[in-house]
Design a protein around this motif. Structure first.
Motif, PDB file in Angstrom:
ATOM      1  N   ARG A 158      81.442 -11.044 -76.884  1.00 38.75           N
ATOM      2  CA  ARG A 158      81.329  -9.728 -76.229  1.00 38.75           C
ATOM      3  C   ARG A 158      81.098  -8.584 -77.230  1.00 38.75           C
ATOM      4  NH1 ARG A 158      86.550  -8.564 -73.669  1.00 38.75           N
ATOM      5  NH2 ARG A 158      85.614  -7.172 -72.174  1.00 38.75           N
ATOM      6  N   HIS A 211      94.398   0.266 -69.008  1.00 42.03           N
ATOM      7  CA  HIS A 211      95.289  -0.800 -68.502  1.00 42.03           C
ATOM      8  C   HIS A 211      96.755  -0.523 -68.839  1.00 42.03           C
ATOM      9  CE1 HIS A 211      91.839  -3.050 -67.394  1.00 42.03           C
ATOM     10  NE2 HIS A 211      91.649  -3.744 -68.493  1.00 42.03           N
ATOM     11  N   LYS A 254      93.580  -8.891 -80.110  1.00 39.23           N
ATOM     12  CA  LYS A 254      92.830 -10.138 -79.916  1.00 39.23           C
ATOM     13  C   LYS A 254      93.113 -11.098 -81.062  1.00 39.23           C
ATOM     14  CE  LYS A 254      89.828  -8.674 -76.571  1.00 39.23           C
ATOM     15  NZ  LYS A 254      90.043  -9.158 -75.206  1.00 39.23           N
ATOM     16  N   ASP A 295      89.663  -0.440 -75.055  1.00 33.26           N
ATOM     17  CA  ASP A 295      89.516  -1.581 -74.148  1.00 33.26           C
ATOM     18  C   ASP A 295      90.788  -1.831 -73.336  1.00 33.26           C
ATOM     19  OD1 ASP A 295      88.185  -3.926 -73.094  1.00 33.26           O
ATOM     20  OD2 ASP A 295      89.437  -5.150 -74.420  1.00 33.26           O
ATOM     21  N   MET A 296      91.926  -1.734 -73.971  1.00 37.16           N
ATOM     22  CA  MET A 296      93.168  -2.160 -73.303  1.00 37.16           C
ATOM     23  C   MET A 296      94.171  -1.036 -73.068  1.00 37.16           C
ATOM     24  SD  MET A 296      92.943  -5.332 -72.533  1.00 37.16           S
ATOM     25  CE  MET A 296      94.639  -5.574 -72.049  1.00 37.16           C
ATOM     26  N   LYS A 318      85.755  -0.079 -65.440  1.00 36.22           N
ATOM     27  CA  LYS A 318      86.193   0.572 -66.670  1.00 36.22           C
ATOM     28  C   LYS A 318      85.346   0.041 -67.815  1.00 36.22           C
ATOM     29  CE  LYS A 318      88.062  -1.958 -69.511  1.00 36.22           C
ATOM     30  NZ  LYS A 318      88.685  -2.877 -70.376  1.00 36.22           N
ATOM     31  N   LYS A 321      97.103  -6.371 -60.300  1.00 38.82           N
ATOM     32  CA  LYS A 321      97.966  -7.469 -60.760  1.00 38.82           C
ATOM     33  C   LYS A 321      99.294  -7.401 -60.020  1.00 38.82           C
ATOM     34  CE  LYS A 321      96.374  -8.106 -65.540  1.00 38.82           C
ATOM     35  NZ  LYS A 321      96.030  -9.514 -65.658  1.00 38.82           N
ATOM     36  N   TYR A 341     100.345  -6.609 -74.827  1.00 35.84           N
ATOM     37  CA  TYR A 341      99.335  -7.498 -74.250  1.00 35.84           C
ATOM     38  C   TYR A 341      98.582  -8.151 -75.398  1.00 35.84           C
ATOM     39  CZ  TYR A 341      97.095  -9.052 -69.940  1.00 35.84           C
ATOM     40  OH  TYR A 341      96.677  -9.796 -68.858  1.00 35.84           O
ATOM     41  N   GLU A 356      96.575 -11.139 -76.951  1.00 33.97           N
ATOM     42  CA  GLU A 356      95.742 -12.234 -76.458  1.00 33.97           C
ATOM     43  C   GLU A 356      95.399 -13.202 -77.587  1.00 33.97           C
ATOM     44  OE1 GLU A 356      92.938 -10.806 -73.073  1.00 33.97           O
ATOM     45  OE2 GLU A 356      92.773  -9.323 -74.653  1.00 33.97           O
ATOM     46  N   LYS A 383     102.309 -11.360 -73.076  1.00 33.52           N
ATOM     47  CA  LYS A 383     101.895 -10.308 -72.160  1.00 33.52           C
ATOM     48  C   LYS A 383     103.120  -9.902 -71.362  1.00 33.52           C
ATOM     49  CE  LYS A 383      97.341 -12.393 -71.989  1.00 33.52           C
ATOM     50  NZ  LYS A 383      96.306 -13.064 -71.207  1.00 33.52           N
ATOM     51  N   HIS A 429      91.582  -3.336 -63.139  1.00 36.81           N
ATOM     52  CA  HIS A 429      92.093  -4.500 -62.417  1.00 36.81           C
ATOM     53  C   HIS A 429      93.585  -4.737 -62.667  1.00 36.81           C
ATOM     54  CE1 HIS A 429      91.500  -6.633 -66.238  1.00 36.81           C
ATOM     55  NE2 HIS A 429      92.251  -7.609 -65.764  1.00 36.81           N
ATOM     56  N   PHE A 430      94.172  -4.015 -63.647  1.00 38.87           N
ATOM     57  CA  PHE A 430      95.627  -4.135 -63.821  1.00 38.87           C
ATOM     58  C   PHE A 430      96.361  -3.578 -62.598  1.00 38.87           C
ATOM     59  CE2 PHE A 430      97.074  -5.338 -68.265  1.00 38.87           C
ATOM     60  CZ  PHE A 430      95.938  -6.076 -68.521  1.00 38.87           C
TER      61      PHE A 430
HETATM   62  C1  BG6 Z   1      89.625  -6.520 -69.768  1.00 40.28           C
HETATM   63  C2  BG6 Z   1      89.284  -6.347 -71.217  1.00 40.28           C
HETATM   64  O1  BG6 Z   1      89.522  -5.293 -69.098  1.00 40.28           O
HETATM   65  O2  BG6 Z   1      90.942  -7.027 -69.658  1.00 40.28           O
HETATM   66  C3  BG6 Z   1      89.395  -7.688 -71.944  1.00 40.28           C
HETATM   67  O3  BG6 Z   1      87.964  -5.847 -71.360  1.00 40.28           O
HETATM   68  C4  BG6 Z   1      90.767  -8.288 -71.726  1.00 40.28           C
HETATM   69  O4  BG6 Z   1      89.151  -7.514 -73.330  1.00 40.28           O
HETATM   70  C5  BG6 Z   1      91.129  -8.304 -70.243  1.00 40.28           C
HETATM   71  O5  BG6 Z   1      90.765  -9.600 -72.246  1.00 40.28           O
HETATM   72  C6  BG6 Z   1      92.574  -8.710 -70.051  1.00 40.28           C
HETATM   73  O6  BG6 Z   1      92.899  -8.806 -68.691  1.00 40.28           O
HETATM   74  P1  BG6 Z   1      93.267 -10.205 -68.034  1.00 40.28           P
HETATM   75  O7  BG6 Z   1      93.640  -9.861 -66.642  1.00 40.28           O
HETATM   76  O8  BG6 Z   1      92.027 -11.062 -68.132  1.00 40.28           O
HETATM   77  O9  BG6 Z   1      94.405 -10.771 -68.836  1.00 40.28           O
END
Ligand code: BG6
Length: 460
Positions: free
Chosen positions: A211, A228, A326, A223-224, A136, A170, A202, A204, A333, A166-167
Motif C-alpha cells: 500500500r 480511528h 505496523k 492513517d490510524m 477516510k 466496530k 493498535y 499491527e 489492539k 469503520h472504527f
Molecule cells: C485502516 C488503515 O483504516 O485501518 C489500515 O488504513 C489499518 O492501515 C486498518 O490496518 C486497521 O483496521 P482493522 O479494522 O482492519 O483492524
C-alpha cells in the motif's frame, strides 16, 4: 436508499472490505430490495465486477438467513457496471441520472480523486435524496477537510453526507457506551479522581502490504490516530449522551474532541519511528525505506505515539496515550484504563499491590478486569487475578455496520463535519513539529516491540 453505487469498483478497498461487509449485511435480510452498481475507469470492467460480486456474495450465503440468501442472489444477479472518469465534468452526473433512486454514492477512491470528483459535480446533477459516502482520510489537513466540507454542503444536506470511519462500526467500540454507562461499578469511576491514565493501542503485525502509494504519504499518525483512535478516545471519555440518537451521540463525540489537544512539548508527547529490516509472523520484512514505492526522504513514520489531554473537569490531568504502528512483533489492539491506587492499604499485606486495570480488546473482542486478591495459600499475600470475558462476536463486520447506516439513512455512525475538521486540528501541531524536524524519527526492527524505551511492552 434504493441503489448503492460504488465508485472504485475494481479497487482494493471495494474487494477487501466493502463487498464482504455489504454481503454480510444483505445476508441478514435487513436491506431488502437493494440495487448494487459499480463504476470504474475501465470500459471493460463489467465482467470483472459481476464476477467479484458473485464470488463475495456466494461466500456469504452460508452465514445468511433465508431472506438474506434470496436478497444476496437477487442483488448479485441484478448488479450493473458503468465506465467513466468521474473527475470529468458531467460523467458522475450522467451516472446518477440513470440510477434507480434514491441512491448512495460510495467514493471508494483515493482522496485526491474523490475531491476532484466532488468539485466537478454540479448541484443540479445531484438528484434529491442522494447520499454521498466518503472514505477516510477525509482531506489531508484541517483546511482541506474544511474545503471538502464546503464542496459537499453545496451538493446535499449534512445528514446525507456519510464520512466513513469503520472504527465506528466496530462492536467493541460501540460496546464502550454500554460498558461505561450501564454499570454502576464503572460509571462513577471514569473521572480524573479515579483514573491515572488511559492507553489506546493498535499495534499491527501487518507491514506495508503493497500500500506504499497511499501509506507513504499518510503514515501512522494520519492513517490510524487522526480519526480511528481519536474516535475510540471520544467513546472512552465522553459524557453520557442524552440518547443514542444521531444528534445526541454526535454532539457528545464533538464536545469531547473539541477540548482535546496534544501537549506542546512534542519531543515527549508525540514520538515517531519507522521500521527497519526484520521479520514478522515468520516472514522476512524489508526495511520500510527500501520498500517499492516508498520515498525514504519523506520520513514517513510507521509507528506513532501521541499523548492527548482533554481539557474539561472530568479528565483534567489524565494522559490519554494513543499509539499505533505496523510490522510490530505482537498484535495488540486494546484500550487500557489504569485506575489510581486504592489509597490506604492496611499494614500487613504482602506481595503485589498493583493498580486496578480495565482492558478492552478490539479484536479479539475481550474484556479483562485486573484485580489484586489473596493469592494461593496465605490470605494476606496479594496476587493478581484477571476477570475475563470473551464478548459475543457481532453479526455484522464493521463495514456492514456503517453501510447499514448509509442504506437506512442514519448518519449516527459516520463522522460529522465539525468533528472531521477537529480531528485534523488535534494532530496538526504534531504534523508541523515533525515536519520541522523537532522530533527525531526513531527506528525499530520489523517484528520487534518498537524502539527501546517506548510505552510499556504488551500486557498479554
Ligand atoms: C485502516 C488503515 O483504516 O485501518 C489500515 O488504513 C489499518 O492501515 C486498518 O490496518 C486497521 O483496521 P482493522 O479494522 O482492519 O483492524
Amino acid at each position: 436508499v434504493k441503489t448503492l453505487l460504488i465508485l472504485g469498483a475494481s479497487g482494493d478497498l471495494t474487494g477487501r472490505l466493502l463487498l464482504p461487509g455489504l454481503a454480510g449485511l444483505i445476508g441478514t435480510g435487513r436491506v431488502p430490495g437493494l440495487v448494487l452498481a459499480g463504476a470504474d475507469a475501465a470500459d471493460s470492467g463489467g465482467q470483472a465486477w459481476r464476477d467479484r460480486v458473485q464470488k463475495t456474495f456466494g461466500e456469504a450465503r452460508d452465514a445468511a438467513n433465508d431472506a438474506g440468501r434470496r436478497d444476496l442472489d437477487e442483488v448479485a444477479a441484478g448488479t450493473t457496471y458503468r465506465a467513466g472518469d468521474v473527475t470529468q465534468p458531467g460523467v458522475l452526473g450522467r451516472m446518477l441520472a440513470e440510477l434507480e433512486g434514491p441512491a448512495a454514492v460510495y467514493f471508494a477512491l483515493p482522496p485526491a480523486v474523490t475531491e476532484a470528483a466532488c468539485e466537478v459535480l454540479a448541484p443540479e446533477e445531484v438528484p434529491e435524496g442522494t447520499t454521498l459516502v466518503l472514505e477516510k482520510p477525509f482531506g489531508t489537513s484541517r483546511q482541506t477537510a474544511r474545503a471538502l466540507n464546503r464542496t459537499l454542503a453545496r451538493l446535499v444536506p449534512e445528514p446525507n453526507i456519510h464520512r466513513i470511519d469503520h472504527f465506528l462500526g466496530k462492536a467493541t467500540v460501540l460496546n464502550l457506551l454500554g460498558l461505561r454507562f450501564a454499570n454502576r461499578l464503572l460509571e462513577p469511576l471514569f473521572v480524573s479522581e479515579h483514573v491515572a491514565k488511559v492507553e489506546i493501542v493498535y499495534d499491527e503485525e501487518l507491514a506495508l502490504e503493497g500500500r506504499a502509494g497511499y501509506y507513504d504519504r499518510a503514515g501512522a499518525l494520519r492513517d490510524m490516530i487522526q480519526s480511528h483512535l481519536l474516535h475510540v478516545l471520544a467513546f472512552l471519555a465522553m459524557d453520557a449522551p442524552a440518547s443514542l440518537g444521531e444528534r445526541d451521540l454526535r454532539d457528545s463525540i464533538a464536545a469531547t474532541l473539541e477540548v482535546a489537544s496534544v501537549p506542546e512539548d512534542f519531543a515527549r508527547s508525540a514520538r515517531r519511528a519507522r521500521y527497519t529490516e526484520g521479520s514478522s509472523q515468520g516472514r522476512p520484512v524489508p526495511d520500510y525505506a527500501a520498500e517499492a514505492g516508498v520515498d525514504a526522504s519523506r520520513g514517513t513514520e510507521t509507528l506513532a505515539q501521541v499523548e492527548v489531554r482533554i481539557d474539561n473537569p472530568r479528565w483534567a490531568g489524565v494522559p490519554f496515550i494513543l499509539r499505533s504502528g505496523k510490522a510490530l512483533g505482537r498484535r495488540r489492539k486494546e484500550a487500557v484504563v489504569t485506575f489510581r491506587p486504592a489509597g490506604h492499604l492496611p499494614a500487613g499485606f504482602r506481595g503485589r499491590d498493583s493498580p486496578t486495570r480495565l482492558r478492552i480488546g478490539f479484536g479479539p473482542d475481550t474484556l479483562v478486569l485486573e484485580l489484586d486478591v489473596n493469592g494461593p495459600g496465605d490470605p494476606y499475600t496479594l496476587d493478581r487475578v484477571d476477570l475475563r470475558a470473551d464478548l459475543n462476536s457481532p453479526d455484522l463486520l464493521p463495514y456492514g455496520e456503517v453501510l447499514l447506516g448509509v442504506l437506512t439513512g442514519d448518519p449516527t455512525l459516520s463522522v460529522r463535519a465539525d468533528t472531521a475538521e477537529d480531528c485534523w486540528r488535534i494532530v496538526e501541531p504534531v504534523m508541523a513539529a515533525w515536519a520541522a524536524g523537532e522530533v527525531p524519527l526513531e527506528e525499530y526492527p520489523a517484528g520487534s516491540g518498537g524502539p527501546a524505551g517506548w510505552a510499556a511492552p504488551p500486557l498479554t
